[in-house]
Design a protein around this motif. Structure first.
Motif, PDB file in Angstrom:
ATOM      1  N   LYS A 132      -6.610   1.940   5.725  1.00  0.00           N
ATOM      2  CA  LYS A 132      -5.720   2.399   6.491  1.00  0.00           C
ATOM      3  C   LYS A 132      -4.548   1.238   7.457  1.00  0.00           C
ATOM      4  O   LYS A 132      -3.731   2.766   6.611  1.00  0.00           O
ATOM      5  CB  LYS A 132      -6.174   4.182   7.324  1.00  0.00           C
ATOM      6  CG  LYS A 132      -5.511   4.778   8.004  1.00  0.00           C
ATOM      7  CD  LYS A 132      -6.410   6.487   8.741  1.00  0.00           C
ATOM      8  CE  LYS A 132      -4.801   6.577   9.132  1.00  0.00           C
ATOM      9  NZ  LYS A 132      -5.089   8.288   8.816  1.00  0.00           N
ATOM     10  N   ALA A 133      -5.558   1.166   8.047  1.00  0.00           N
ATOM     11  CA  ALA A 133      -3.884  -0.126   8.498  1.00  0.00           C
ATOM     12  C   ALA A 133      -3.252  -0.688   7.545  1.00  0.00           C
ATOM     13  O   ALA A 133      -2.457  -1.066   7.022  1.00  0.00           O
ATOM     14  CB  ALA A 133      -5.369  -0.883   9.058  1.00  0.00           C
ATOM     15  N   ASP A 134      -3.785  -0.937   6.972  1.00  0.00           N
ATOM     16  CA  ASP A 134      -2.937  -1.242   5.098  1.00  0.00           C
ATOM     17  C   ASP A 134      -2.616  -0.604   4.251  1.00  0.00           C
ATOM     18  O   ASP A 134      -2.186  -0.617   3.162  1.00  0.00           O
ATOM     19  CB  ASP A 134      -4.477  -2.027   4.368  1.00  0.00           C
ATOM     20  CG  ASP A 134      -3.776  -3.153   3.803  1.00  0.00           C
ATOM     21  OD1 ASP A 134      -2.557  -4.186   4.072  1.00  0.00           O
ATOM     22  OD2 ASP A 134      -4.294  -3.551   2.506  1.00  0.00           O
ATOM     23  N   GLY A 135      -1.952   0.647   4.895  1.00  0.00           N
ATOM     24  CA  GLY A 135      -0.990   1.615   4.505  1.00  0.00           C
ATOM     25  C   GLY A 135      -2.310   2.811   3.650  1.00  0.00           C
ATOM     26  O   GLY A 135      -1.271   3.624   3.339  1.00  0.00           O
ATOM     27  N   ALA A 188     -16.410   2.090   7.389  1.00  0.00           N
ATOM     28  CA  ALA A 188     -15.528   0.613   7.713  1.00  0.00           C
ATOM     29  C   ALA A 188     -14.367   0.250   6.679  1.00  0.00           C
ATOM     30  O   ALA A 188     -13.197  -0.202   7.370  1.00  0.00           O
ATOM     31  CB  ALA A 188     -16.939  -0.858   7.746  1.00  0.00           C
ATOM     32  N   ALA A 189     -14.761   0.062   5.270  1.00  0.00           N
ATOM     33  CA  ALA A 189     -13.130  -0.060   4.674  1.00  0.00           C
ATOM     34  C   ALA A 189     -12.629   0.480   4.660  1.00  0.00           C
ATOM     35  O   ALA A 189     -11.328   0.443   4.438  1.00  0.00           O
ATOM     36  CB  ALA A 189     -13.935  -0.511   3.028  1.00  0.00           C
ATOM     37  N   HIS A 198      -1.816  -3.056  -9.701  1.00  0.00           N
ATOM     38  CA  HIS A 198      -1.386  -2.640 -10.520  1.00  0.00           C
ATOM     39  C   HIS A 198      -0.138  -1.389  -8.859  1.00  0.00           C
ATOM     40  O   HIS A 198       0.777  -1.281  -8.995  1.00  0.00           O
ATOM     41  CB  HIS A 198      -1.294  -1.221 -11.181  1.00  0.00           C
ATOM     42  CG  HIS A 198      -0.163  -0.686 -12.035  1.00  0.00           C
ATOM     43  ND1 HIS A 198       0.458  -1.084 -12.714  1.00  0.00           N
ATOM     44  CD2 HIS A 198       0.048   0.479 -11.777  1.00  0.00           C
ATOM     45  CE1 HIS A 198       1.602  -0.211 -12.549  1.00  0.00           C
ATOM     46  NE2 HIS A 198       1.216   1.067 -12.206  1.00  0.00           N
ATOM     47  N   PHE A 199      -1.247  -1.149  -8.012  1.00  0.00           N
ATOM     48  CA  PHE A 199      -0.578  -0.507  -6.940  1.00  0.00           C
ATOM     49  C   PHE A 199      -0.777  -0.697  -6.062  1.00  0.00           C
ATOM     50  O   PHE A 199      -0.452  -0.602  -4.160  1.00  0.00           O
ATOM     51  CB  PHE A 199      -2.086   1.197  -6.755  1.00  0.00           C
ATOM     52  CG  PHE A 199      -1.388   1.918  -7.738  1.00  0.00           C
ATOM     53  CD1 PHE A 199       0.065   3.008  -8.213  1.00  0.00           C
ATOM     54  CD2 PHE A 199      -2.157   2.437  -9.318  1.00  0.00           C
ATOM     55  CE1 PHE A 199       0.210   3.930  -8.950  1.00  0.00           C
ATOM     56  CE2 PHE A 199      -2.147   3.714  -9.959  1.00  0.00           C
ATOM     57  CZ  PHE A 199      -0.986   3.946  -9.982  1.00  0.00           C
ATOM     58  N   ASP A 200      -1.191  -2.675  -6.088  1.00  0.00           N
ATOM     59  CA  ASP A 200      -1.234  -2.740  -4.595  1.00  0.00           C
ATOM     60  C   ASP A 200      -2.311  -2.281  -3.550  1.00  0.00           C
ATOM     61  O   ASP A 200      -1.292  -1.700  -1.991  1.00  0.00           O
ATOM     62  CB  ASP A 200       0.065  -3.231  -4.231  1.00  0.00           C
ATOM     63  CG  ASP A 200       0.626  -4.443  -2.864  1.00  0.00           C
ATOM     64  OD1 ASP A 200      -0.634  -5.143  -2.805  1.00  0.00           O
ATOM     65  OD2 ASP A 200       1.102  -4.554  -2.196  1.00  0.00           O
ATOM     66  N   ILE A 201      -3.619  -1.974  -4.020  1.00  0.00           N
ATOM     67  CA  ILE A 201      -3.977  -1.311  -2.657  1.00  0.00           C
ATOM     68  C   ILE A 201      -5.536  -2.268  -2.584  1.00  0.00           C
ATOM     69  O   ILE A 201      -6.124  -2.666  -3.378  1.00  0.00           O
ATOM     70  CB  ILE A 201      -4.549   0.313  -3.258  1.00  0.00           C
ATOM     71  CG1 ILE A 201      -4.418   0.576  -4.605  1.00  0.00           C
ATOM     72  CG2 ILE A 201      -3.349   1.375  -3.000  1.00  0.00           C
ATOM     73  CD1 ILE A 201      -4.694   1.785  -5.000  1.00  0.00           C
ATOM     74  N   LEU A 227      -9.961  10.753   8.385  1.00  0.00           N
ATOM     75  CA  LEU A 227      -8.996   9.766   8.203  1.00  0.00           C
ATOM     76  C   LEU A 227      -7.305  10.147   7.416  1.00  0.00           C
ATOM     77  O   LEU A 227      -6.853   9.456   7.589  1.00  0.00           O
ATOM     78  CB  LEU A 227      -9.272   8.927   7.604  1.00  0.00           C
ATOM     79  CG  LEU A 227     -10.431   7.654   8.917  1.00  0.00           C
ATOM     80  CD1 LEU A 227     -11.702   6.442   7.592  1.00  0.00           C
ATOM     81  CD2 LEU A 227     -10.655   6.753   9.608  1.00  0.00           C
ATOM     82  N   GLU A 228      -7.731  11.383   7.091  1.00  0.00           N
ATOM     83  CA  GLU A 228      -6.320  11.627   6.080  1.00  0.00           C
ATOM     84  C   GLU A 228      -6.462  10.642   4.639  1.00  0.00           C
ATOM     85  O   GLU A 228      -5.326  10.458   5.019  1.00  0.00           O
ATOM     86  CB  GLU A 228      -5.499  12.268   7.565  1.00  0.00           C
ATOM     87  CG  GLU A 228      -5.292  13.082   8.548  1.00  0.00           C
ATOM     88  CD  GLU A 228      -4.028  13.190   9.258  1.00  0.00           C
ATOM     89  OE1 GLU A 228      -3.006  12.392   8.614  1.00  0.00           O
ATOM     90  OE2 GLU A 228      -3.912  13.679  10.057  1.00  0.00           O
TER      91      GLU A 228
END
Ligand code: AMP
Length: 216
Positions: free
Chosen positions: A76-79, A70-71, A23-26, A104-105
């Motif tokens: 983070k790189a993915d949004g 690691a995940a 749903h949230f594309d995460i 990592l905020e």
């Protein structure tokens, strides 16, 4: 959206986690799936955790925390959004996870608690055992996993309530009804999580609202 799932085994965190992720594309980060994948591939890590999984015991905190760090870096790189399923399992992991998130905020916006009683969970897990044949879905191991949940995992629910990010949902309903309530609640919170700081928020208990979401 950054969501943690806190739920006993069999409450549907895998299913709801996947739906939230779509749903949230995460990304859906499921520690149990990552560990089972290592076991299936017979990696060094897999060999070191195989016994823990088949006995229903928790694997050492350091192993799962490294996997999740690691995940998170990948997410983070993915949004920067994620739905984390299966972690934290105890207060030490919850604290450590918060530190990783802060670094990592990427601290969680919502801790979603799926609530279900043991009788229903045992029934569901024994059904899943027939369908999926998971090595930890035998009755003695299920009971051990439920005991661990009550003793060491459930106390973190109060910790998230005190941080103002807890949303509790009644999970003893058909999967689509739970999903509808979960997604409605998360959508309603979407503007909040972006603009209202954690300390100014209140926990939300939706467990009494089953009727509004289809419970007969
Ligand atoms: P799950 O698929 O979430 O039910 O997890 C299956 C098994 O993986 C658990 O019974 C534990 O042995 C292990 N596991 C998964 N996540 C964690 C975690 N955060 N900490 C320790 N052990 C875990």
């Amino acid at each position: 959206m950054r969501v943690l799932l806190v739920a006993p085994p069999g409450a549907g965190k895998g299913t709801q986690g996947a739906l939230i992720a779509t749903h949230f594309d995460i990304p859906h980060i499921a520690t149990g799936d990552l560990l089972r994948d290592h076991v299936a591939r017979n990696s060094e890590l897999g060999r070191s955790v195989r016994e823990h999984l088949s006995r229903g015991e928790l694997v050492p905190d350091g192993i799962v925390l490294d996997m999740v760090r690691a995940a998170f870096i990948e997410a983070k790189a993915d949004g920067g959004g994620y739905v984390l399923d299966g972690m934290p399992r105890n207060l030490a992991q919850a604290r450590e996870l918060y530190e990783i998130g802060r670094g990592l905020e990427m601290t969680a916006n919502v801790a979603l608690h799926l609530k279900a009683n043991d009788e229903e969970l045992i029934r569901r897990l024994l059904t899943r055992a027939v369908l999926q044949g998971r090595s930890d879905d035998t009755e003695p191991v299920i009971r051990r996993r439920l005991t661990l949940y009550h003793e060491v995992t459930h106390p973190i629910v109060d910790w998230y309530a005190s941080r103002g990010i807890l949303v509790s949902v009644d999970a003893v309903r058909p999967v689509e009804q739970v999903a509808r309530q979960v997604l409605t609640a998360l959508e309603a919170m979407r503007p909040l999580v972006q603009h209202v700081p954690e300390h100014a928020r209140r926990s939300v208990d939706l467990t009494g609202l089953g009727a509004a979401f289809g419970r007969s």
